[in-house]
Design an enzyme around this catalytic site. Structure first.
Site, PDB file in Angstrom:
ATOM      1  N   LEU A   1       0.574  -1.360  -0.224  1.00 40.32           N
ATOM      2  CA  LEU A   1      -0.670   0.139   0.817  1.00 40.32           C
ATOM      3  C   LEU A   1       0.788   1.816  -0.167  1.00 40.32           C
ATOM      4  CD1 LEU A   1      -3.152   1.315   0.379  1.00 40.32           C
ATOM      5  CD2 LEU A   1      -3.046   1.393   2.946  1.00 40.32           C
TER       6      LEU A   1
ATOM      7  N   GLU B   1       3.509   4.087   0.175  1.00 41.88           N
ATOM      8  CA  GLU B   1       4.326   4.356  -1.162  1.00 41.88           C
ATOM      9  C   GLU B   1       5.643   5.595  -0.841  1.00 41.88           C
ATOM     10  OE1 GLU B   1       2.320   5.997  -5.231  1.00 41.88           O
ATOM     11  OE2 GLU B   1       1.219   3.769  -5.148  1.00 41.88           O
TER      12      GLU B   1
ATOM     13  N   GLY C   1       2.186   8.046   3.098  1.00 41.71           N
ATOM     14  CA  GLY C   1       2.012   6.319   3.556  1.00 41.71           C
ATOM     15  C   GLY C   1       0.858   6.631   4.613  1.00 41.71           C
ATOM     16  N   SER C   2       0.732   7.901   5.047  1.00 40.30           N
ATOM     17  CA  SER C   2      -0.338   7.862   6.019  1.00 40.30           C
ATOM     18  C   SER C   2      -1.241   8.701   5.488  1.00 40.30           C
ATOM     19  CB  SER C   2       0.000   9.578   6.785  1.00 40.30           C
ATOM     20  OG  SER C   2       0.187   8.516   8.055  1.00 40.30           O
TER      21      SER C   2
ATOM     22  N   GLY D   1      21.312  -1.745  33.401  1.00 37.17           N
ATOM     23  CA  GLY D   1      21.983  -1.940  32.637  1.00 37.17           C
ATOM     24  C   GLY D   1      21.985  -3.211  31.798  1.00 37.17           C
TER      25      GLY D   1
ATOM     26  N   GLU E   1       0.450   0.152   9.558  1.00 37.58           N
ATOM     27  CA  GLU E   1      -0.897   0.189   9.589  1.00 37.58           C
ATOM     28  C   GLU E   1      -1.888   1.232  10.841  1.00 37.58           C
ATOM     29  OE1 GLU E   1      -2.078  -3.915  10.825  1.00 37.58           O
ATOM     30  OE2 GLU E   1      -0.305  -4.532  10.058  1.00 37.58           O
TER      31      GLU E   1
ATOM     32  N   SER F   1       0.256   6.093  14.890  1.00 32.55           N
ATOM     33  CA  SER F   1      -0.278   7.011  16.291  1.00 32.55           C
ATOM     34  C   SER F   1      -1.477   7.880  16.348  1.00 32.55           C
ATOM     35  CB  SER F   1       0.296   6.917  17.254  1.00 32.55           C
ATOM     36  OG  SER F   1       0.809   5.981  18.407  1.00 32.55           O
TER      37      SER F   1
HETATM   38  N1  COS Z   1     -13.951   1.149   6.160  1.00 35.24           N
HETATM   39  C1  COS Z   1     -14.846   1.456   4.479  1.00 35.24           C
HETATM   40  N2  COS Z   1     -14.448   2.294   4.182  1.00 35.24           N
HETATM   41  C2  COS Z   1     -13.972   3.408   4.501  1.00 35.24           C
HETATM   42  C3  COS Z   1     -13.304   3.457   5.681  1.00 35.24           C
HETATM   43  C4  COS Z   1     -13.167   2.358   6.460  1.00 35.24           C
HETATM   44  N3  COS Z   1     -12.795   2.402   7.800  1.00 35.24           N
HETATM   45  N4  COS Z   1     -12.066   4.821   6.113  1.00 35.24           N
HETATM   46  C5  COS Z   1     -13.012   5.321   4.845  1.00 35.24           C
HETATM   47  N5  COS Z   1     -13.532   5.087   4.341  1.00 35.24           N
HETATM   48  C6  COS Z   1     -14.354   5.266   2.762  1.00 35.24           C
HETATM   49  C7  COS Z   1     -15.414   7.086   3.524  1.00 35.24           C
HETATM   50  O1  COS Z   1     -16.119   6.500   3.780  1.00 35.24           O
HETATM   51  C8  COS Z   1     -14.865   7.410   1.774  1.00 35.24           C
HETATM   52  O2  COS Z   1     -16.108   6.777   1.271  1.00 35.24           O
HETATM   53  P1  COS Z   1     -16.478   7.958   0.154  1.00 35.24           P
HETATM   54  O3  COS Z   1     -15.970   8.273  -0.763  1.00 35.24           O
HETATM   55  O4  COS Z   1     -17.782   6.824   0.081  1.00 35.24           O
HETATM   56  O5  COS Z   1     -17.459   8.785   1.231  1.00 35.24           O
HETATM   57  C9  COS Z   1     -14.028   7.519   1.211  1.00 35.24           C
HETATM   58  O6  COS Z   1     -13.171   5.859   1.617  1.00 35.24           O
HETATM   59  C10 COS Z   1     -12.754   7.943   1.735  1.00 35.24           C
HETATM   60  O7  COS Z   1     -12.563   8.424   2.807  1.00 35.24           O
HETATM   61  P2  COS Z   1     -11.681   9.458   3.730  1.00 35.24           P
HETATM   62  O8  COS Z   1     -11.983  10.540   3.330  1.00 35.24           O
HETATM   63  O9  COS Z   1     -12.489   9.302   5.346  1.00 35.24           O
HETATM   64  O10 COS Z   1     -10.563   9.104   2.848  1.00 35.24           O
HETATM   65  P3  COS Z   1      -8.738  10.028   3.756  1.00 35.24           P
HETATM   66  O11 COS Z   1      -7.752  10.692   2.265  1.00 35.24           O
HETATM   67  O12 COS Z   1      -9.030  10.870   4.260  1.00 35.24           O
HETATM   68  O13 COS Z   1      -8.338   9.170   4.773  1.00 35.24           O
HETATM   69  C11 COS Z   1      -6.851   8.393   6.637  1.00 35.24           C
HETATM   70  C12 COS Z   1      -8.061   9.304   5.367  1.00 35.24           C
HETATM   71  C13 COS Z   1      -6.332   8.917   7.784  1.00 35.24           C
HETATM   72  C14 COS Z   1      -8.233   8.020   7.890  1.00 35.24           C
HETATM   73  C15 COS Z   1      -5.832   6.917   5.897  1.00 35.24           C
HETATM   74  O14 COS Z   1      -5.363   7.517   5.042  1.00 35.24           O
HETATM   75  C16 COS Z   1      -5.435   5.920   6.656  1.00 35.24           C
HETATM   76  O15 COS Z   1      -6.272   5.435   7.282  1.00 35.24           O
HETATM   77  N6  COS Z   1      -4.311   6.181   6.573  1.00 35.24           N
HETATM   78  C17 COS Z   1      -2.496   5.881   7.609  1.00 35.24           C
HETATM   79  C18 COS Z   1      -2.884   4.949   6.310  1.00 35.24           C
HETATM   80  C19 COS Z   1      -2.551   3.518   6.345  1.00 35.24           C
HETATM   81  O16 COS Z   1      -2.746   2.501   7.793  1.00 35.24           O
HETATM   82  N7  COS Z   1      -1.023   3.140   6.340  1.00 35.24           N
HETATM   83  C20 COS Z   1      -0.340   1.942   6.651  1.00 35.24           C
HETATM   84  C21 COS Z   1       0.102   0.776   5.138  1.00 35.24           C
HETATM   85  S1  COS Z   1      -0.304  -0.681   6.034  1.00 35.24           S
HETATM   86  S2  COS Z   1       1.754  -0.851   6.681  1.00 35.24           S
END
Ligand code: COS
Length: 381
Positions: A127, A129, A133-134, A341, A364, A367
Site C-alpha cells: 500500500l 509509497e 504513507g499516512s 544496565g 498500519e 498513532s
Molecule cells: N472502511 C470502509 N470505508 C472507509 C473506511 C473504512 N474503515 N474509512 C474510510 N472509508 C471510506 C469513506 O467512507 C470514504 O467513502 P466515500 O468516498 O464514499 O465517502 C472514503 O473511504 C474516503 O475516506 P476519507 O475521506 O476518510 O479518506 P482520507 O483520505 O481522508 O483518509 C485516513 C484518511 C488518514 C483515515 C486514511 O488515509 C488512513 O487510514 N491512513 C493510514 C494508512 C495506513 O494505515 N497506512 C499503513 C499501511 S500498512 S503498513
C-alpha cells in the site's frame, strides 16, 4: 508464566481458550528462533506455523468461507509476540497480505489462500509509497487498463515480506475519480515480469522489508480485487480487521516486559532487600499492569465487536491500536529502566522488546493517524 486470566472474560468462547492453550504449548517447544537470517527465519516460521495448523486463522477457508475470527487473530498475535517478535511478524503478514483476498477476492483469487493458510506461500500488503504513507489517497502508482490487462507502474515502499513474498496485494491509481475514489487493488504474483526489489530496508528490529519497483507490470484484468475504484475502501476494511491485531502484538510485548520485570524485581537485591520492596518499583509495576489490562480490554472489545457482526469497527480498532502500542512502549521503557544496565544490553529480552515495539506505533496507521480516525468517528464525520 504470563497472566492469562483475560481468557475467562466474556469476550471469549471455549474454542478461543483451547486455541490459546495449543498455541502456548507450541510456542514453548518452537520459540524463539534464531534471527540472524530474517528471511530464512520467516520462511521457516511460516512453514512450521502452517504445518501446525495455526495459519488457518490468518485467512478465510475458501472451501468453507466464514468471516475471519478477529479474536483468534489477536490471541495468536499476542501469544506469538510474547515469545518471539519475528514469529508474530510471520503470522501477521500471512493475514494482512491476504486480507483483501479473504474479504473481497474471487474464488480464483482465493486459491492463493489454500497455500498461504498451509504455510506454502508467503504474502504481502503493498500500500505505502515514498510519497504516500499516512495519506493513502495521495497514491501515485498507476494501473492502466490495456485490453484485458492492467499495466502497473510505480513504487511501493516499507513492504513487509517484500522480496520473500510469493504474492502481493497491490494498490494503484486507476483514475475513476481523484483521490480515494480512484484507487484499485490487484493480486500480483511475485514472479510477474517487471516486479523487482529495488532496495532492502534495514530497521531497528530486523525483519524482511523492501522497496519494490513496478516497471510496466502486466496483470490480467481478473487480478482486480472488487470493482475499479474500490481499492481505498478495500484497504481501509482490511485495516479495520488487522489494526486491533497490531495492538494485540504490542500487548504480547508488554506482557513479556511485565513478566520479566516482576521476576527481576523479585530476584534482584538492592540496598539489602529485593527491588520489589522499593515503593517506586511497585508504582512502576502497578502502572505497567494497569496499562496491560486496559490495552487488553480495548483490543478484545474491538475484536469481539467485529466478530459479533459489526460491519465497521473503525473507531474500536483505532482506539485499540493507538492505546495498546503507545502504552506498550511505556511499559517496555519502564522494564528497561528497572533492569538497569542489563536492559540495554544487546541480546537481553527487554532490549529486544524496546526495539521491537517502536515500529508498531508507525505501521498500519501511525498513532497520530489513529487520533484523526477516532476524532472523525466520534464527531460523526
Ligand atoms: N472502511 C470502509 N470505508 C472507509 C473506511 C473504512 N474503515 N474509512 C474510510 N472509508 C471510506 C469513506 O467512507 C470514504 O467513502 P466515500 O468516498 O464514499 O465517502 C472514503 O473511504 C474516503 O475516506 P476519507 O475521506 O476518510 O479518506 P482520507 O483520505 O481522508 O483518509 C485516513 C484518511 C488518514 C483515515 C486514511 O488515509 C488512513 O487510514 N491512513 C493510514 C494508512 C495506513 O494505515 N497506512 C499503513 C499501511 S500498512 S503498513
Amino acid at each position: 508464566m504470563a497472566d492469562r486470566s483475560f481468557l475467562s472474560w466474556p469476550f471469549f468462547e471455549g474454542r478461543h481458550r483451547e486455541h490459546a492453550e495449543r498455541l502456548e504449548a507450541w510456542c514453548a517447544q518452537n520459540l524463539p528462533v534464531d534471527h540472524d537470517d530474517v528471511d530464512a527465519a520467516c520462511k521457516s516460521l511460516v512453514a512450521k506455523l502452517g504445518e501446525a495448523g495455526f495459519l488457518k486463522a490468518s485467512a478465510i477457508d475458501p472451501a468453507n468461507p466464514a468471516p475471519l475470527d478477529v479474536r483468534t487473530l489477536c490471541i495468536t498475535r499476542e501469544t506469538l509476540a510474547r515469545h518471539d517478535g519475528l514469529a508474530d511478524f510471520a503470522f501477521a503478514m500471512q493475514g494482512l497480505g491476504t486480507g483483501a483476498i479473504s474479504l473481497f477476492g474471487t474464488p480464483d483469487q482465493q486459491k492463493w489462500l489454500e497455500k498461504t493458510r498451509a504455510g506454502k506461500a508467503l504474502s504481502a500488503f503493498a500500500l505505502s509509497e515514498p510519497r504516500s504513507g499516512s495519506d493513502v489517497a495521495n497514491m501515485e502508482m498507476t494501473a492502466t487498463r490495456e485490453g484485458d490487462h492492467y499495466v502497473l507502474s510505480g513504487e511501493k515502499t516499507w513492504i513487509s515480506n517484500g522480496s520473500i513474498a510469493d504474492v502481493y496485494v497491490v494498490f494503484a491509481r486507476t483514475g475513476e475519480a481523484p483521490g480515494a475514489r480512484g484507487i484499485s487493488a490487484f493480486v500480483v504474483p511475485a514472479d510477474t515480469p517487471g516486479l523487482n526489489v529495488a532496495d532492502r530496508l534495514e530497521v531497528i528490529a530486523p525483519h524482511p522489508l523492501a522497496r519494490l519497483a513496478f516497471n510496466q507490470v502486466r496483470v490480467p484484468a481478473s487480478a482486480l480485487i472488487g470493482k475499479p475504484g474500490e481499492g481505498f475502501k478495500i484497504a481501509m476494511s482490511v485495516l479495520d480487521v488487522f489494526r486491533s491485531t497490531v495492538g494485540a502484538a504490542a500487548l504480547g510485548f508488554a506482557r513479556r516486559a511485565l513478566d520479566e520485570t516482576v521476576s527481576r524485581a523479585g530476584s534482584r537485591q538492592l540496598f539489602g532487600a529485593p527491588l520489589f520492596d522499593l515503593q517506586m518499583v511497585q508504582g512502576h509495576i502497578a502502572d505497567m499492569a494497569l496499562d496491560v489490562d486496559a490495552a487488553a480490554l480495548l483490543i478484545y472489545r474491538a475484536a469481539w465487536t467485529k466478530d459479533s457482526g459489526a460491519p465497521r469497527v473503525t473507531r474500536e480498532a483505532a482506539m485499540a491500536k493507538l492505546f495498546a502500542t503507545d502504552k506498550a512502549q511505556e511499559v517496555i521503557d519502564k522494564a528497561v529502566q528497572i533492569h538497569g544496565g542489563d536492559g540495554v544490553k544487546k541480546g537481553h529480552i527487554v532490549e529486544s522488546l524496546y526495539r521491537e515495539i517502536r515500529a508498531l506505533r508507525i505501521y498500519e496507521g501511525a498513532s497520530d493517524v489513529q487520533k484523526i480516525v477516532i476524532a472523525r468517528q466520534v464527531m460523526g464525520a
